[in-house]
Design an enzyme around this catalytic site. Sequence first.
Site, PDB file in Angstrom:
ATOM      1  CB  SER A 127      -3.525   7.369  -3.910  1.00  0.00           C
ATOM      2  OG  SER A 127      -3.278   8.703  -4.306  1.00  0.00           O
ATOM      3  CG  ASP A 180      -1.622   1.190   1.521  1.00  0.00           C
ATOM      4  OD1 ASP A 180      -2.471   1.520   0.696  1.00  0.00           O
ATOM      5  OD2 ASP A 180      -1.372   1.855   2.538  1.00  0.00           O
ATOM      6  N   GLY A 221      -7.633   4.088   2.876  1.00  0.00           N
ATOM      7  CA  GLY A 221      -7.723   3.007   1.883  1.00  0.00           C
ATOM      8  C   GLY A 221      -8.885   3.130   0.920  1.00  0.00           C
ATOM      9  CG  ASN A 241      -2.937  12.641  -5.928  1.00  0.00           C
ATOM     10  OD1 ASN A 241      -2.845  13.411  -6.880  1.00  0.00           O
ATOM     11  ND2 ASN A 241      -3.929  12.706  -5.057  1.00  0.00           N
ATOM     12  CG  ASP A 262      -1.754   7.630   0.405  1.00  0.00           C
ATOM     13  OD1 ASP A 262      -0.773   8.292   0.079  1.00  0.00           O
ATOM     14  OD2 ASP A 262      -2.812   7.610  -0.245  1.00  0.00           O
TER      15      ASP A 262
HETATM   16  P1  B16 Z   1      -6.437  10.136  -3.787  1.00  0.00           P
HETATM   17  P2  B16 Z   1      -3.687   3.951  -0.118  1.00  0.00           P
HETATM   18  C1  B16 Z   1      -5.617   5.794  -0.300  1.00  0.00           C
HETATM   19  O1  B16 Z   1      -4.299   5.398  -0.518  1.00  0.00           O
HETATM   20  C2  B16 Z   1      -5.736   6.573   0.996  1.00  0.00           C
HETATM   21  O2  B16 Z   1      -5.479   5.728   2.112  1.00  0.00           O
HETATM   22  C3  B16 Z   1      -7.149   7.110   1.123  1.00  0.00           C
HETATM   23  O3  B16 Z   1      -7.273   7.860   2.322  1.00  0.00           O
HETATM   24  C4  B16 Z   1      -7.463   7.987  -0.102  1.00  0.00           C
HETATM   25  O4  B16 Z   1      -8.809   8.452  -0.030  1.00  0.00           O
HETATM   26  C5  B16 Z   1      -7.266   7.162  -1.372  1.00  0.00           C
HETATM   27  O5  B16 Z   1      -5.937   6.656  -1.405  1.00  0.00           O
HETATM   28  C6  B16 Z   1      -7.511   7.986  -2.622  1.00  0.00           C
HETATM   29  O6  B16 Z   1      -6.494   8.950  -2.708  1.00  0.00           O
HETATM   30  O7  B16 Z   1      -7.422  11.162  -3.364  1.00  0.00           O
HETATM   31  O8  B16 Z   1      -4.994  10.607  -3.669  1.00  0.00           O
HETATM   32  O9  B16 Z   1      -6.736   9.532  -5.121  1.00  0.00           O
HETATM   33  O10 B16 Z   1      -3.684   3.906   1.368  1.00  0.00           O
HETATM   34  O11 B16 Z   1      -4.552   2.899  -0.792  1.00  0.00           O
HETATM   35  O12 B16 Z   1      -2.302   4.022  -0.704  1.00  0.00           O
HETATM   36 MG    MG Z   2      -2.868   3.148   3.342  1.00  0.00          MG
END
Ligand code: B16
Ligand code: MG
Length: 215
Positions: free
Chosen positions: A117, A9, A47, A119, A11
């Site tokens: 994400s 993962d 997540g 991003n 974030d």
């Molecule tokens: P974005 P992960 C997730 O990343 C985050 O934990 C979650 O809080 C966020 O809403 C989601 O990505 C979408 O992110 O707005 O940047 O597209 O933990 O799966 O790496």
């Molecule tokens: Mg995460």
Amino acid sequence: MKYKAVIFDLDGVICSTDEYHYLAWKALAEMLGIDGFTREDNKLQRGVSRMESLEVVLRKTRTVYTEEQKTALAETKNEIYKNMLSGMSEKDLSEEVSTTLYKLREKGLKLAIGSSSKNTPFILERLGLGAYFDAVADGNCVTRSKPDPEVFLKAAEMLGFKPSECLVVEDAAAGAKAGVDGGFDVAGLGEAGDYGKTAYRLKAFSDIAKICECD
Ligand code: B16
Ligand code: MG
């Protein structure tokens, strides 16, 4: 060796951008006149997708927003968040994470990202990991976000391995469920370690090297 690959993962596992997500959602909540947005609320956003995260914020107000307005609110949050990310650099990659990744790779394990994400490419670039991983599955290439297993299954497919050959590393309950439901062994950090069905509960990121027999 028990595993051929490790799927991380992003974030909250590779980097601490989970804190920026929290701060950006809190800033948006304040803009909307919502005072009581807390870290407990933020746990429900970990997540899950951006739009589902927005619903966690909007549950705290009686104001009803149209789909168009919701899209604009999610974009505003993303702008605040990206502004925070723009200050990131290779210095934000911890010594513990970079050393552990190096040890795994030295042993011949394939390494991938499985993140909700959109991003992800931007963050990996900032951390100096733009071309580091063997596969990157993220919010840009899935239709269902965690706790659906799609993103991890996609990462395994990109690597050419079965779920049983990969270890998934997660920090969120939604992500741990996604990994378990996809047929992966999951190593859980923090809250993900409390999700009953994980194969391992990690005290530290570096424990992954022991699990993968690289220490
Ligand atoms: P974005 P992960 C997730 O990343 C985050 O934990 C979650 O809080 C966020 O809403 C989601 O990505 C979408 O992110 O707005 O940047 O597209 O933990 O799966 O790496
Ligand atoms: Mg995460």
